[in-house]
Write an enzyme that holds these catalytic residues in place. Sequence first.
Site, PDB file in Angstrom:
ATOM      1  CE1 TYR A  34       2.500  -2.017   2.283  1.00  0.00           C
ATOM      2  CE2 TYR A  34       3.265  -3.398   4.099  1.00  0.00           C
ATOM      3  CZ  TYR A  34       2.712  -2.057   3.736  1.00  0.00           C
ATOM      4  OH  TYR A  34       2.411  -1.219   4.815  1.00  0.00           O
ATOM      5  CG  HIS A  39       6.375   0.614  -4.099  1.00  0.00           C
ATOM      6  ND1 HIS A  39       6.973   1.152  -5.112  1.00  0.00           N
ATOM      7  CD2 HIS A  39       6.681   1.413  -2.736  1.00  0.00           C
ATOM      8  CE1 HIS A  39       7.437   2.402  -4.619  1.00  0.00           C
ATOM      9  NE2 HIS A  39       7.156   2.572  -3.111  1.00  0.00           N
ATOM     10  CG  ASN A  86       9.334   5.463   1.974  1.00  0.00           C
ATOM     11  OD1 ASN A  86       9.397   5.221   0.819  1.00  0.00           O
ATOM     12  ND2 ASN A  86       8.512   6.393   2.362  1.00  0.00           N
ATOM     13  CG  ASN A 132       9.787   8.033  -1.586  1.00  0.00           C
ATOM     14  OD1 ASN A 132      10.289   9.092  -1.974  1.00  0.00           O
ATOM     15  ND2 ASN A 132       8.561   8.006  -1.121  1.00  0.00           N
TER      16      ASN A 132
END
Length: 207
Positions: A34, A39, A86, A132
């Site tokens: 990631y 994000h 999240n 989120n």
Amino acid sequence: MSIFDKFRMIEKEAQPSGPVEYIIAGLGNPGEQYAFTRHNAGFIAMDALAEDTGTDIKKLKFKSLISDVSICGKRCLIMKPSTFMNNSGQALKEAMDFYKIDPEHIIIVYDDISLEPGKLRIRRKGSDGGHNGIKSIIYLTGADNFPRIKIGVGKKPHPKFDLADWVLSRFSESDMEKINEVCGRVCESIKLIVSGKTDEAMNRFNS
């Protein structure tokens, strides 16, 4: 006094003291897969803040990687939650409860697809806006009156493009340059906010 004694005095003065006054959390997802995705703009900003303050975010606590630093004379906790985006509220809730920090002293840095890469937007409070990570924080802390710094990561290339695929995609080289540049302004914004100058930060850096 020897040069070594002077160095030890300077080092001691640089260590934060007193109670933690601010929590500064950048949101993202843990793991190399990631890294440098849209994000993870919050994580990228926290790494820039760590470099700016001469620290490393390596200690594991509150389901996060953390660092305890002094920013503008305020003892601050830098956080990169390891809960995945999240569930960001789990980490923030633990740290807030432990240090008994009011929401107004929680600064959240995260990605915003409604802003072009390199753009910045600072707000004192607000809704989750469909994000989120912010949704989790508001739900678990019961508060939405925390300052937030939104980093533009760009909108989907076309309406049918899957949103999850978009925010988990990596920045292009040109966009990454813009993100690295805007992180300098994020650091300056944080310094102003912890100094009680949120309005000045908004006036100077909102775009």
